[in-house]
Design a protein around this motif. Structure first.
Motif, short mmCIF file in Angstrom:
data_model
loop_
_atom_site.label_atom_id
_atom_site.label_comp_id
_atom_site.label_asym_id
_atom_site.label_seq_id
_atom_site.Cartn_x
_atom_site.Cartn_y
_atom_site.Cartn_z
N PRO A 10 0.80 -1.23 0.00
CA PRO A 10 0.00 0.00 0.00
C PRO A 10 0.83 1.27 0.00
O PRO A 10 1.89 1.32 0.64
N GLU A 11 0.33 2.28 -0.69
CA GLU A 11 0.95 3.61 -0.60
C GLU A 11 0.66 4.15 0.81
O GLU A 11 -0.22 3.63 1.50
N PRO A 12 1.39 5.20 1.23
CA PRO A 12 1.29 5.64 2.64
C PRO A 12 -0.13 5.93 3.12
O PRO A 12 -0.50 5.54 4.24
N ALA A 13 -0.95 6.59 2.29
CA ALA A 13 -2.31 6.95 2.75
C ALA A 13 -3.14 5.68 3.00
O ALA A 13 -3.90 5.60 3.97
N LEU A 18 -5.38 1.29 6.68
CA LEU A 18 -5.34 -0.11 7.13
C LEU A 18 -4.92 -0.19 8.59
O LEU A 18 -5.49 -0.96 9.38
N TYR A 19 -3.96 0.62 8.96
CA TYR A 19 -3.48 0.58 10.33
C TYR A 19 -4.56 1.07 11.30
O TYR A 19 -4.73 0.54 12.39
N ARG A 20 -5.31 2.08 10.84
CA ARG A 20 -6.41 2.58 11.68
C ARG A 20 -7.46 1.47 11.88
O ARG A 20 -7.99 1.28 12.97
N LEU A 21 -7.75 0.72 10.80
CA LEU A 21 -8.70 -0.40 10.92
C LEU A 21 -8.18 -1.41 11.94
O LEU A 21 -8.93 -1.94 12.75
N ALA A 22 -6.87 -1.67 11.88
CA ALA A 22 -6.28 -2.66 12.78
C ALA A 22 -6.41 -2.20 14.24
O ALA A 22 -6.78 -2.98 15.13
N GLN A 23 -6.15 -0.92 14.46
CA GLN A 23 -6.24 -0.39 15.84
C GLN A 23 -7.67 -0.49 16.37
O GLN A 23 -7.90 -0.86 17.52
N THR A 24 -8.63 -0.17 15.49
CA THR A 24 -10.03 -0.24 15.90
C THR A 24 -10.42 -1.69 16.18
O THR A 24 -11.09 -1.99 17.18
N ALA A 25 -10.00 -2.59 15.31
CA ALA A 25 -10.36 -4.01 15.46
C ALA A 25 -9.79 -4.57 16.77
O ALA A 25 -10.42 -5.39 17.43
N ARG A 26 -8.65 -4.08 17.16
CA ARG A 26 -8.00 -4.61 18.36
C ARG A 26 -8.78 -4.26 19.63
O ARG A 26 -8.71 -4.99 20.62
N LEU A 27 -9.54 -3.16 19.57
CA LEU A 27 -10.31 -2.75 20.75
C LEU A 27 -11.30 -3.84 21.14
O LEU A 27 -11.56 -4.05 22.31
N THR A 28 -11.86 -4.55 20.15
CA THR A 28 -12.81 -5.61 20.48
C THR A 28 -12.19 -7.00 20.40
O THR A 28 -12.50 -7.86 21.21
N ARG A 35 2.64 -4.98 12.35
CA ARG A 35 3.37 -3.71 12.30
C ARG A 35 2.89 -2.90 11.11
O ARG A 35 2.66 -3.45 10.03
N ARG A 36 2.79 -1.59 11.33
CA ARG A 36 2.30 -0.71 10.27
C ARG A 36 3.08 -0.91 8.96
O ARG A 36 2.52 -1.01 7.88
N ASP A 37 4.39 -1.02 9.10
CA ASP A 37 5.24 -1.12 7.90
C ASP A 37 5.13 -2.46 7.20
O ASP A 37 5.70 -2.62 6.12
N ASN A 38 4.48 -3.41 7.82
CA ASN A 38 4.38 -4.74 7.21
C ASN A 38 3.03 -4.99 6.53
O ASN A 38 2.85 -6.04 5.91
N LEU A 39 2.10 -4.07 6.68
CA LEU A 39 0.75 -4.32 6.14
C LEU A 39 0.82 -4.48 4.62
O LEU A 39 1.42 -3.66 3.93
N HIS A 40 0.21 -5.52 4.10
CA HIS A 40 0.30 -5.84 2.67
C HIS A 40 -0.83 -6.80 2.32
O HIS A 40 -1.44 -7.40 3.21
N ARG A 145 -1.48 0.24 -8.69
CA ARG A 145 -0.79 0.61 -9.94
C ARG A 145 0.45 -0.25 -10.17
O ARG A 145 1.06 -0.17 -11.21
N ASP A 146 0.83 -1.02 -9.15
CA ASP A 146 2.02 -1.87 -9.30
C ASP A 146 1.92 -3.04 -8.32
O ASP A 146 1.01 -3.10 -7.49
#
Ligand code: 2AM
Length: 171
Positions: A10-13, A18-28, A35-40, A145-146
């Motif tokens: 993923p591009e940075p945005a 995705l990381y925000r989704l992960a943080q929200t999902a972790r609450l429940t 790790r943010r840098d590993n999301l793919h 795009r790639d």
């Protein structure tokens, strides 16, 4: 022996979304955040190959002619067998299926083994989760795009993904 897989990076945005989704999902769901840098999103998992096969895998990637596409993210799921919470696109565009099929064909032709389980597009968000995450309330677009060839390695503390090569999607 490098451990390889083709993936969408993923591009940075998009990575932030995705990381925000992960943080929200972790609450429940609890569990361990990826790790943010590993999301793919994996396209085809190959696994360990001999050093000499790396060039053949690269040649498969370089040979691909496929259309760019956009993924609309807005689905989440939970796999009980490996306690993974994931995010996924609401639909699988034909161009994504074609890209995966072309990579698999190329690998088969080159005599390189890969994971042949049916493709299920997902981005792992949490591992060792206790329970499913609620459906995301928002949707976002991931313009693809790639694609990349990644090596899964370990530094002193954690798994890191190293980009070996990147190719544009173009016909
Ligand atoms: P996962 O996130 O669902 O575990 C690197 O390990 C990437 O390859 C991960 O995205 C992982 O999916 C995926 N993968 C697909 N098949 C795999 C396999 N047989 N073993 C390990 N990882 C696999």
């Amino acid at each position: 022996m490098p451990r390889l897989f083709f993936a969408l990076w993923p591009e940075p945005a998009v990575r932030e979304e995705l990381y925000r989704l992960a943080q929200t999902a972790r609450l429940t769901g609890g569990g361990r955040l990826m790790r943010r840098d590993n999301l793919h999103q994996t396209l085809v998992f190959i696994g360990n190959v001999g050093e000499r096969q790396v060039a053949s895998v690269r040649a498969v990637g370089a040979d691909i002619k496929a259309q760019p596409f956009t993924l609309e993210f807005g689905t989440a799921g939970f796999w009980r067998h490996n306690r993974c919470v994931w995010a996924g696109p609401v639909a699988t565009p034909a161009s994504l299926s074609e890209l995966v099929a072309a990579l698999e064909e190329g690998l088969a032709r080159a005599g390189i083994a890969y994971d042949r389980r049916p493709y299920s597009p997902h981005v792992t968000l949490l591992r060792d989760a206790r329970s499913p995450a609620p459906s995301p309330r928002t949707r976002f677009d991931w313009p693809v795009r790639d694609f990349v060839l990644l090596e899964s390695a370990r530094d002193a503390r954690a798994v890191v993904y190293r980009e070996i090569a990147r190719w544009p999607l173009a016909v």
